[in-house]
Motif scaffolding. Structure first.
Motif, PDB file in Angstrom:
ATOM      1  N   UNK A 197       0.836  -1.193   0.000  1.00 41.53           N
ATOM      2  CA  UNK A 197       0.000   0.000   0.000  1.00 41.53           C
ATOM      3  C   UNK A 197       0.880   1.256   0.000  1.00 41.53           C
ATOM      4  N   UNK A 198       2.053   1.139  -0.606  1.00 41.53           N
ATOM      5  CA  UNK A 198       3.019   2.233  -0.591  1.00 41.53           C
ATOM      6  C   UNK A 198       2.534   3.499  -1.258  1.00 41.53           C
ATOM      7  N   UNK A 199       1.791   3.365  -2.369  1.00 50.76           N
ATOM      8  CA  UNK A 199       1.334   4.565  -3.073  1.00 50.76           C
ATOM      9  C   UNK A 199       0.367   5.400  -2.236  1.00 50.76           C
ATOM     10  N   UNK A 200      -0.729   4.815  -1.718  1.00 57.13           N
ATOM     11  CA  UNK A 200      -1.616   5.630  -0.885  1.00 57.13           C
ATOM     12  C   UNK A 200      -0.937   6.118   0.389  1.00 57.13           C
ATOM     13  N   UNK A 201       0.005   5.342   0.938  1.00 52.77           N
ATOM     14  CA  UNK A 201       0.726   5.789   2.128  1.00 52.77           C
ATOM     15  C   UNK A 201       1.581   7.009   1.810  1.00 52.77           C
ATOM     16  N   UNK A 202       2.142   7.046   0.601  1.00 53.22           N
ATOM     17  CA  UNK A 202       2.953   8.191   0.201  1.00 53.22           C
ATOM     18  C   UNK A 202       2.117   9.459   0.132  1.00 53.22           C
ATOM     19  N   UNK A 203       0.854   9.323  -0.267  1.00 53.39           N
ATOM     20  CA  UNK A 203      -0.029  10.485  -0.378  1.00 53.39           C
ATOM     21  C   UNK A 203      -0.619  10.871   0.974  1.00 53.39           C
ATOM     22  N   UNK A 204      -1.144   9.880   1.693  1.00 56.59           N
ATOM     23  CA  UNK A 204      -1.935  10.168   2.892  1.00 56.59           C
ATOM     24  C   UNK A 204      -1.182   9.953   4.200  1.00 56.59           C
ATOM     25  N   UNK A 205      -0.030   9.313   4.144  1.00 60.05           N
ATOM     26  CA  UNK A 205       0.757   9.105   5.351  1.00 60.05           C
ATOM     27  C   UNK A 205       0.692   7.672   5.851  1.00 60.05           C
ATOM     28  N   UNK A 206       1.777   7.239   6.486  1.00 62.58           N
ATOM     29  CA  UNK A 206       1.848   5.871   7.009  1.00 62.58           C
ATOM     30  C   UNK A 206       0.899   5.648   8.181  1.00 62.58           C
ATOM     31  N   UNK A 207       0.467   6.738   8.820  1.00 63.88           N
ATOM     32  CA  UNK A 207      -0.406   6.616   9.988  1.00 63.88           C
ATOM     33  C   UNK A 207      -1.881   6.767   9.643  1.00 63.88           C
ATOM     34  N   UNK A 208      -2.227   6.674   8.369  1.00 64.86           N
ATOM     35  CA  UNK A 208      -3.627   6.786   7.967  1.00 64.86           C
ATOM     36  C   UNK A 208      -4.465   5.725   8.673  1.00 64.86           C
ATOM     37  N   UNK A 209      -5.581   6.093   9.305  1.00 65.25           N
ATOM     38  CA  UNK A 209      -6.413   5.099   9.998  1.00 65.25           C
ATOM     39  C   UNK A 209      -6.777   3.930   9.086  1.00 65.25           C
ATOM     40  N   UNK A 210      -6.623   2.727   9.592  1.00 64.70           N
ATOM     41  CA  UNK A 210      -6.979   1.517   8.864  1.00 64.70           C
ATOM     42  C   UNK A 210      -5.875   0.937   8.016  1.00 64.70           C
ATOM     43  N   UNK A 211      -4.857   1.731   7.687  1.00 63.85           N
ATOM     44  CA  UNK A 211      -3.825   1.275   6.761  1.00 63.85           C
ATOM     45  C   UNK A 211      -3.021   0.108   7.326  1.00 63.85           C
ATOM     46  N   UNK A 212      -2.597   0.206   8.572  1.00 64.61           N
ATOM     47  CA  UNK A 212      -1.769  -0.851   9.160  1.00 64.61           C
ATOM     48  C   UNK A 212      -2.510  -2.183   9.182  1.00 64.61           C
ATOM     49  N   UNK A 213      -3.814  -2.146   9.497  1.00 64.44           N
ATOM     50  CA  UNK A 213      -4.606  -3.374   9.531  1.00 64.44           C
ATOM     51  C   UNK A 213      -4.722  -3.991   8.142  1.00 64.44           C
ATOM     52  N   UNK A 214      -4.868  -3.162   7.114  1.00 70.73           N
ATOM     53  CA  UNK A 214      -4.976  -3.673   5.752  1.00 70.73           C
ATOM     54  C   UNK A 214      -3.645  -4.272   5.291  1.00 70.73           C
ATOM     55  N   UNK A 215      -2.551  -3.625   5.634  1.00 74.89           N
ATOM     56  CA  UNK A 215      -1.239  -4.159   5.253  1.00 74.89           C
ATOM     57  C   UNK A 215      -0.980  -5.502   5.936  1.00 74.89           C
ATOM     58  N   UNK A 216      -1.390  -5.608   7.181  1.00 65.47           N
ATOM     59  CA  UNK A 216      -1.161  -6.843   7.917  1.00 65.47           C
ATOM     60  C   UNK A 216      -2.095  -7.965   7.471  1.00 65.47           C
TER      61      UNK A 216
END
Length: 266
Positions: A197-216
């Motif tokens: 999910x590197x592209x959306x993380x680059x735009x919205x940040x690594x701490x975007x709510x829900x992102x860590x759960x989706x990556x895991x």
């Protein structure tokens, strides 16, 4: 004249409105008490956050009488470093907002309600009913990731039983933008299936709510890609309720950051 009659008198209301415009600093943005030329809607958001230690984004939308998908002002102070965003502590879902030390430093005595706030912020675009655009930070990061024109396209984030994400050309016959959308979204679907999910993380940040759960939990959902006449669609399929919640939080954060370049429904 009674108070009720005064309230109904157009001349009285007009004079009150003139006083509001002058007191709120709409005539001279550069000399407003907060010293910032920002939209009135954003100033109201900062004012609400100044009254609370923490506020859910959905509650901010309710207070400002805006739909969650149109609270474009939230992404702007976040991008400027005035507001920080994170998951709700009580349940780990939803988005909460709070002022940063930098944002708190903008607070000045307000003639309104006798408290602290951000009373002197201008909003020429709102007064002229112009379409709000995404924030400079989002535009800059977005251009480095997304090949299509953000001003000619719209993102759709739809929280269903799982979730649907569309990107469409604003003009249905815009073949160039449609091709760019399809190329990009097909690549993103393939990356998400790998847990990238590197592209959306680059735009919205690594701490975007829900992102860590989706990556895991990427192995517990599928991301089918489909083309539509005006763009393309990704559907997120999972039976894991925790991932569905994370996905909806992620959607909500992106709706906020993309501002008027995104909406819910597809």
């Amino acid at each position: 004249m009674s108070a009720d009659r005064e309230a109904e008198d157009p001349a009285v209301l007009q004079e009150a409105l003139r006083g509001f415009v002058r007191a709120f600093g709409l005539l001279h943005a550069e000399s407003t008490p907060c010293g910032q030329s920002i939209p009135v809607s954003e100033a109201h958001a900062l004012g609400e956050l100044a009254q609370e230690s923490v506020l859910r984004q959905v509650e901010l939308a309710r207070r400002l009488r805006l739909q969650k998908s149109t609270v474009s002002l939230v992404g702007q102070p976040t991008g400027r470093g005035w507001v920080e965003r994170g998951p709700a502590a009580e349940d780990g879902r939803g988005v909460v907002l709070r002022l940063t030390p930098q944002g708190s430093g903008l607070r000045t005595p307000s003639p309104m309600r006798g408290g602290s706030g951000f009373p002197g912020c201008s909003n020429r675009s709102l007064l002229m009913n112009e379409r709000a655009s995404c924030t400079p930070w989002e535009s800059e990061r977005g251009r480095s990731v997304m090949p299509f024109d953000l001003e000619e396209t719209t993102h759709h984030f739809t929280p269903t039983d799982t979730g649907v994400q569309d990107i469409v050309a604003d003009q249905p016959g815009d073949a160039e933008q449609i091709d760019l959308i399809r190329t990009h979204l097909k690549q993103e679907a393939e990356a998400f299936r790998r847990g990238d999910f590197g592209d959306p993380a680059q735009i919205h940040g690594d701490d975007t709510p829900g992102l860590a759960e989706l990556e895991e939990g990427y192995e517990r959902f599928e991301v089918p890609y489909h083309e539509r006449t005006d763009g393309a669609t990704m559907t997120y399929d999972t039976g894991d309720s925790a991932l569905v919640g994370a996905l909806h939080d992620w959607f909500e954060a992106q709706l906020s950051d993309h501002a008027d370049h995104a909406e819910t429904g597809h």
